[in-house]
Design a protein around this motif. Structure first.
Motif, PDB file in Angstrom:
ATOM      1  N   SER A 223      -2.234 -26.518   8.238  1.00  0.00           N
ATOM      2  CA  SER A 223      -1.358 -27.189   9.207  1.00  0.00           C
ATOM      3  C   SER A 223      -1.214 -28.674   8.925  1.00  0.00           C
ATOM      4  CB  SER A 223      -1.905 -27.006  10.630  1.00  0.00           C
ATOM      5  OG  SER A 223      -1.872 -25.655  11.021  1.00  0.00           O
TER       6      SER A 223
ATOM      7  N   PRO B 165       0.005 -30.645   6.486  1.00  0.00           N
ATOM      8  CA  PRO B 165       1.284 -31.247   6.095  1.00  0.00           C
ATOM      9  C   PRO B 165       2.270 -31.383   7.252  1.00  0.00           C
ATOM     10  CG  PRO B 165       0.591 -29.643   4.453  1.00  0.00           C
ATOM     11  CD  PRO B 165      -0.332 -29.483   5.635  1.00  0.00           C
ATOM     12  N   ASP B 166       2.237 -30.436   8.202  1.00  0.00           N
ATOM     13  CA  ASP B 166       3.159 -30.506   9.342  1.00  0.00           C
ATOM     14  C   ASP B 166       2.484 -29.917  10.577  1.00  0.00           C
ATOM     15  OD1 ASP B 166       5.309 -30.764  11.023  1.00  0.00           O
ATOM     16  OD2 ASP B 166       6.452 -29.091  10.152  1.00  0.00           O
TER      17      ASP B 166
ATOM     18  N   TYR C 262       3.051 -30.757  13.627  1.00  0.00           N
ATOM     19  CA  TYR C 262       3.822 -31.028  14.835  1.00  0.00           C
ATOM     20  C   TYR C 262       4.274 -29.767  15.580  1.00  0.00           C
ATOM     21  CZ  TYR C 262       3.317 -35.614  12.960  1.00  0.00           C
ATOM     22  OH  TYR C 262       2.743 -36.762  12.480  1.00  0.00           O
TER      23      TYR C 262
ATOM     24  N   ASN D  86       1.472 -42.854   4.844  1.00  0.00           N
ATOM     25  CA  ASN D  86       2.514 -42.163   5.603  1.00  0.00           C
ATOM     26  C   ASN D  86       3.798 -42.980   5.640  1.00  0.00           C
ATOM     27  OD1 ASN D  86       0.666 -40.136   6.143  1.00  0.00           O
ATOM     28  ND2 ASN D  86       0.142 -40.905   8.169  1.00  0.00           N
TER      29      ASN D  86
ATOM     30  N   THR E 100       7.544 -41.958   4.335  1.00  0.00           N
ATOM     31  CA  THR E 100       8.679 -42.036   5.257  1.00  0.00           C
ATOM     32  C   THR E 100       9.820 -42.851   4.677  1.00  0.00           C
ATOM     33  OG1 THR E 100       7.183 -41.827   7.150  1.00  0.00           O
ATOM     34  CG2 THR E 100       9.382 -42.701   7.581  1.00  0.00           C
TER      35      THR E 100
ATOM     36  N   GLN F 216       4.601 -40.709  12.459  1.00  0.00           N
ATOM     37  CA  GLN F 216       3.612 -40.213  11.506  1.00  0.00           C
ATOM     38  C   GLN F 216       2.298 -40.992  11.665  1.00  0.00           C
ATOM     39  OE1 GLN F 216       4.079 -37.630   9.761  1.00  0.00           O
ATOM     40  NE2 GLN F 216       6.262 -37.380   9.404  1.00  0.00           N
TER      41      GLN F 216
ATOM     42  N   HIS G  56      11.863 -36.139  16.971  1.00  0.00           N
ATOM     43  CA  HIS G  56      11.446 -35.892  15.587  1.00  0.00           C
ATOM     44  C   HIS G  56      12.260 -36.716  14.582  1.00  0.00           C
ATOM     45  CE1 HIS G  56       8.918 -32.651  17.002  1.00  0.00           C
ATOM     46  NE2 HIS G  56       9.953 -32.134  17.648  1.00  0.00           N
TER      47      HIS G  56
END
Length: 455
Positions: A28, A30-31, A33, A272, A276, A306, A351
């Motif tokens: 989980s 890596p993502d 959210y 991060n 981005t 992030q 998001h």
């Protein structure tokens, strides 16, 4: 919604809701959210047969952070008293080190925090700008000389540890030693004890790292007491609380905390942040054109979207209520700050990366209230300067390879490495003020010095 929304039908091992097991799952990372969204939709999520509840909404997390009944002192946790400081059998664990002020409540927390605070005010950290700029340029020069650039290994990781070492007055030549041990300690706050009743992986190595850092700072404290210098440790040793000096143990644990917290989260913030801005190349243009106006907004939105710190724990000192949910005394509350930062009730299009946001709700990445992050001004400054200089000097950056691999930590989120392809790195004569043209154009016209090309 009530805890029934995550009842037996959704339960995993030993009745723990599967959504919480997914939060612990390295896959989980890596993502995470979607996991946070699922928890927020079911909030509050209780861990069956354990005094633990999880919140992921902005309203609930902010309310707990501001509530003086929500303690950072683990002695108020029934979980801690029942299972020991690492979540296992207390009798099987080595003696616990004296906690830093991070895990204290007022008044001692306030007194110890006040001793360290002068070194981290916005005015104090602005005095570090020339030193930080020089370090960033040195790191980019080294990458240019090697002919390759990894955003983590060459910039995000070495910069914060060097800065905090200089602030504390410790040897910057042992950065690898510090970073290794600090990374091990970072897993101590992962919520394995809260969810599963077991320590986070690597307990024995973590305890050795803690002991080694404590011995290191104890020796340094003895040296500074005998021969003070112009550094933070010397100032802490010379300070007073109500007419009495802090104990050597308090100085040692404070310095250990500042070393760990002073760079671990900033490594993640910069890493991060690089990911981005690479995904939003228009941001690089803004950082070059008007860094003074653009960099602060970029860093604040990265902190929201992030955050390097994904969650925190609080413990109910007494019976309390959180957004209509009764929380019994001794309950451990796990606050998913990264989930709160993407709560659609607080942010429009939560998001989306948007540096022009006008919502009144603050992001929670540095916390709120009594335990608001002491090093927030320094972390912000390092990230602003690092991202600005990356935009100014690195030509045509792109990620090299597949999706980045993330650290196994649950709380501290960030990529392990970030290999990049670039057309080159401009030399350090590139001005730090606004550069309206892209580096490729400036290099072609020879207006900012030599460009070292590499792939």
């Amino acid at each position: 919604m009530s805890a029934a929304a995550t009842g037996p039908a959704a339960a995993g091992a030993e009745g723990v809701p599967r959504v919480l097991l997914r939060l612990l799952d390295p896959r989980s990372r890596p993502d995470p959210y979607p996991v946070y969204e699922e928890i927020r939709a079911a909030e509050p999520v209780w861990v069956p047969h354990r005094p633990v509840v999880v919140f992921a909404s902005h309203q609930a997390c902010a309310a707990v952070l501001r509530d003086p009944r929500a303690s950072n002192d683990r002695r108020h946790s029934l979980l801690h008293r029942q299972h020991g400081p690492a979540g296992g059998s207390a009798a099987a664990l080595p003696p616990v080190e004296l906690p830093s002020f991070l895990f204290m409540d007022p008044p001692r927390h306030t007194a110890l925090r006040r001793l360290a605070a002068p070194g981290f005010t916005p005015r104090a950290v602005r005095r570090l700008v020339p030193m930080i700029r020089e370090l960033i340029d040195d790191l980019l020069d080294e990458a240019a000389a090697k002919g390759r650039l990894d955003g983590v290994a060459d910039l995000a990781s070495p910069l914060p540890v060097t800065v905090i070492c200089r602030v504390l007055g410790v040897d910057t030549g042992e950065q690898g030693w510090y970073r290794t041990r600090s990374s091990l300690l970072g897993r101590a706050v992962d919520p394995y004890p809260a969810f599963l009743g077991v320590p986070a992986p690597g307990l024995a190595r973590r305890r050795r790292a803690e002991a080694e850092l404590t011995r290191f700072f104890s020796r340094l404290a003895a040296e500074r007491r005998a021969a003070p210098r112009e550094d933070m440790m010397s100032r802490l040793l010379a300070a007073e609380i109500d007419g009495e000096p802090p104990s050597d143990e308090e100085v040692v644990t404070t310095c250990r905390l500042l070393l760990n917290a002073g760079h671990e989260t900033t490594v993640g913030l910069i890493a991060n942040g690089l990911l981005t801005v690479l995904e939003h190349p228009g941001t690089l243009t803004g950082l070059r054109a008007d860094p003074a106006a653009t960099a602060p907004a970029v860093v604040e939105e990265i902190l929201r979207l992030q955050p390097p710190l994904q969650l925190v724990h609080r413990h109910a000192r007494e019976d309390m209520e959180v957004c209509g949910t009764r929380i019994p005394r001794g309950t451990t509350m796990v606050l998913l700050l990264a989930g709160a930062n993407r709560d659609g009730a607080a942010y429009g299009c939560p998001h989306r990366f948007d540096t022009t946001r006008t919502e009144a709700a603050p992001h929670l990445s540095f916390g709120l209230g009594t335990h608001y992050c002491l090093g927030a001004p320094l972390g912000r400054l390092e990230a602003e300067l690092a991202l600005t200089r990356f935009a100014q000097r690195v030509v045509g950056p792109e990620r090299d390879g597949g999706p980045p691999r993330y650290r196994p930590h649950v709380v501290l989120r960030g990529p392990v490495s970030l290999p990049l392809r670039t057309a080159g790195i401009l030399d350090r004569t590139t001005p730090w003020d606004a550069a309206p043209d892209p580096p490729e154009t400036l290099a072609a016209h020879g207006t900012t010095g030599r460009i070292r090309r590499h792939g």
